[in-house]
Design a protein around this motif. Structure first.
Motif, PDB file in Angstrom:
ATOM      1  N   GLU A 338       0.698  -1.361  -0.013  1.00  0.00           N
ATOM      2  CA  GLU A 338      -0.041  -0.089  -0.056  1.00  0.00           C
ATOM      3  C   GLU A 338       0.868   1.295  -0.035  1.00  0.00           C
ATOM      4  N   GLU A 339       2.053   1.243   0.721  1.00  0.00           N
ATOM      5  CA  GLU A 339       2.864   2.520   0.684  1.00  0.00           C
ATOM      6  C   GLU A 339       3.352   2.509  -0.583  1.00  0.00           C
ATOM      7  N   ASP A 341       2.045   1.901  -3.516  1.00  0.00           N
ATOM      8  CA  ASP A 341       0.977   2.238  -4.315  1.00  0.00           C
ATOM      9  C   ASP A 341       1.028   3.821  -4.093  1.00  0.00           C
ATOM     10  N   CYS A 342       1.097   4.136  -2.975  1.00  0.00           N
ATOM     11  CA  CYS A 342       0.942   5.890  -2.679  1.00  0.00           C
ATOM     12  C   CYS A 342       2.217   6.377  -3.362  1.00  0.00           C
ATOM     13  N   VAL A 345       1.457   6.742  -7.030  1.00  0.00           N
ATOM     14  CA  VAL A 345       0.674   8.064  -7.446  1.00  0.00           C
ATOM     15  C   VAL A 345       1.554   9.351  -7.338  1.00  0.00           C
ATOM     16  N   ALA A 346       2.443   9.404  -6.217  1.00  0.00           N
ATOM     17  CA  ALA A 346       3.220  10.688  -6.002  1.00  0.00           C
ATOM     18  C   ALA A 346       4.087  10.933  -6.956  1.00  0.00           C
TER      19      ALA A 346
END
Length: 368
Positions: A338-339, A341-342, A345-346
């Motif tokens: 999940e990190e 994935d973040c 996006v960034a």
């Protein structure tokens, strides 16, 4: 009378010139943005570079290459400074002759040592100059000569604060090779990596990074044991290239299709050159950045900070890392998808997909 007017118009156009001189030299960080921009320029192009640098391999296949000898000032003033000043005078005069004789309508440069004689020669002839600065912290030549340019196109928004107030700037991102564009068909064919395994890609810039290579090889056995695959671009200056052997560890001095590697990568470990960071943004790839501590003006630290502060990358000083520390920080990321994935996006939010087209359009507007 109409024929005389037509002939006079042709002579006027020939005198004003239609060619653009691109001054870009040295590393991929200077050359690749210039090459990417050149692909979108409709005018004839000639190139200004330095002998025995990367441009002598990449440029002549497409453009006429002219070379002048030019270095940079390192350290305190001394005899070396006098030598560089002499080179600058000679290179400026040679570039001025080239511009005078070649009917050029302007100069485009991507900074570095070669930019100085190009900007000075163009200025002396009243020709417009566009300079592209890809680093967050601009180099000395950009800081000193940017007020003499028609426009400074910048790759990071943060760059503006480090330039003289007189300099005219426009944020456009940094042009990248077409293989990195979102709609490119960059597929991973150089190496065979299973689809269902995490892939760690390691790059040190166009010349490699021995210190990063050593850290990675110290940590790699644990990553491999955890099920990851590693593709490692070592560069050509690493004496320990063959010291690690494993079926899932693939190393080469250079990979042609880095775009495909970045698109497939779960995580990239890299230095923080502006070109590599732009490519990571374009491929939306999470990264661990280890800025080169001896880069001029510590510019890689500024580049990395721009990615770190928005969450696209984890940034670590080389001095704070050893093999065990890097090993654990990579494992922590691999265990928290999940990190990752973040971070993707960034990274995507930092991408400027049409940077090369924007710069080419600016050249047309300013030099047309």
């Amino acid at each position: 009378m109409a024929r005389v007017a037509h002939i006079m118009d042709d002579r006027r156009k020939n005198r004003e010139g239609n060619r653009i001189l691109i001054a870009a030299s040295g590393t991929g960080g200077h050359l690749f943005p210039a090459i990417a921009t050149a692909e979108h320029v409709n005018s004839p192009i000639e190139w200004l570079g330095v002998p025995d640098r990367l441009e002598t391999e990449l440029v002549p296949e497409q453009y006429s290459l002219h070379t002048v000898r030019m270095g940079g000032v390192q350290g305190k003033p001394g005899l070396g400074t006098f030598k560089i000043f002499t080179q600058l005078v000679q290179a400026t005069l040679a570039t001025r002759r080239l511009l005078n004789q070649g009917n050029f309508r302007g100069v485009f440069t991507t900074g570095g040592y070669i930019a100085a004689p190009a900007i000075l020669a163009a200025r002396s002839l009243g020709l417009p100059t566009v300079l592209h600065e890809s680093n967050a912290m601009p180099g000395k030549v950009t800081r000193w000569l940017s007020p003499w340019c028609s426009l400074v196109a910048i790759g990071f928004k943060e760059t503006r604060q480090y330039l003289p107030k007189q300099a005219k700037t426009r944020w456009v991102g940094t042009p990248v090779r077409s293989q990195f564009l979102a709609d490119s068909n960059a597929t991973l064919t150089e190496v065979d990596i299973p689809d269902d395994v995490p892939l760690i890609v390691v790059v040190g810039g166009s010349q490699g990074a021995v210190s990063v290579n050593q850290l990675v090889r110290a940590a790699a056995p644990t990553w491999l044991k955890a099920g990851a695959w590693i593709v490692h671009q070592t560069g050509t200056n690493d004496p320990d290239t063959d010291s690690l052997h494993h079926a899932h560890y693939i190393h080469r001095p250079f990979f042609k299709n880095v775009a495909a590697l970045f698109k497939r990568a779960t995580l990239v470990i890299s230095r923080a050159g502006a070109g590599t960071l732009t490519e990571l943004a374009m491929t939306h790839t999470p990264s661990i950045l280890i800025p080169y501590p001896f880069a001029a003006d510590n510019h890689q630290a500024y580049n990395a900070d721009a990615f770190g502060k928005v969450g696209a990358s984890k940034v670590y000083c080389q001095a704070e890392l050893d093999g065990h520390t890097l090993e654990q920080r990579v494992l922590a990321l691999l265990e928290t998808p999940e990190e990752l994935d973040c971070m993707r996006v960034a990274a995507e939010a930092l991408a400027v997909n049409d940077s090369a087209q924007q710069v080419a359009k600016l050249l047309q507007q300013i030099m047309g």
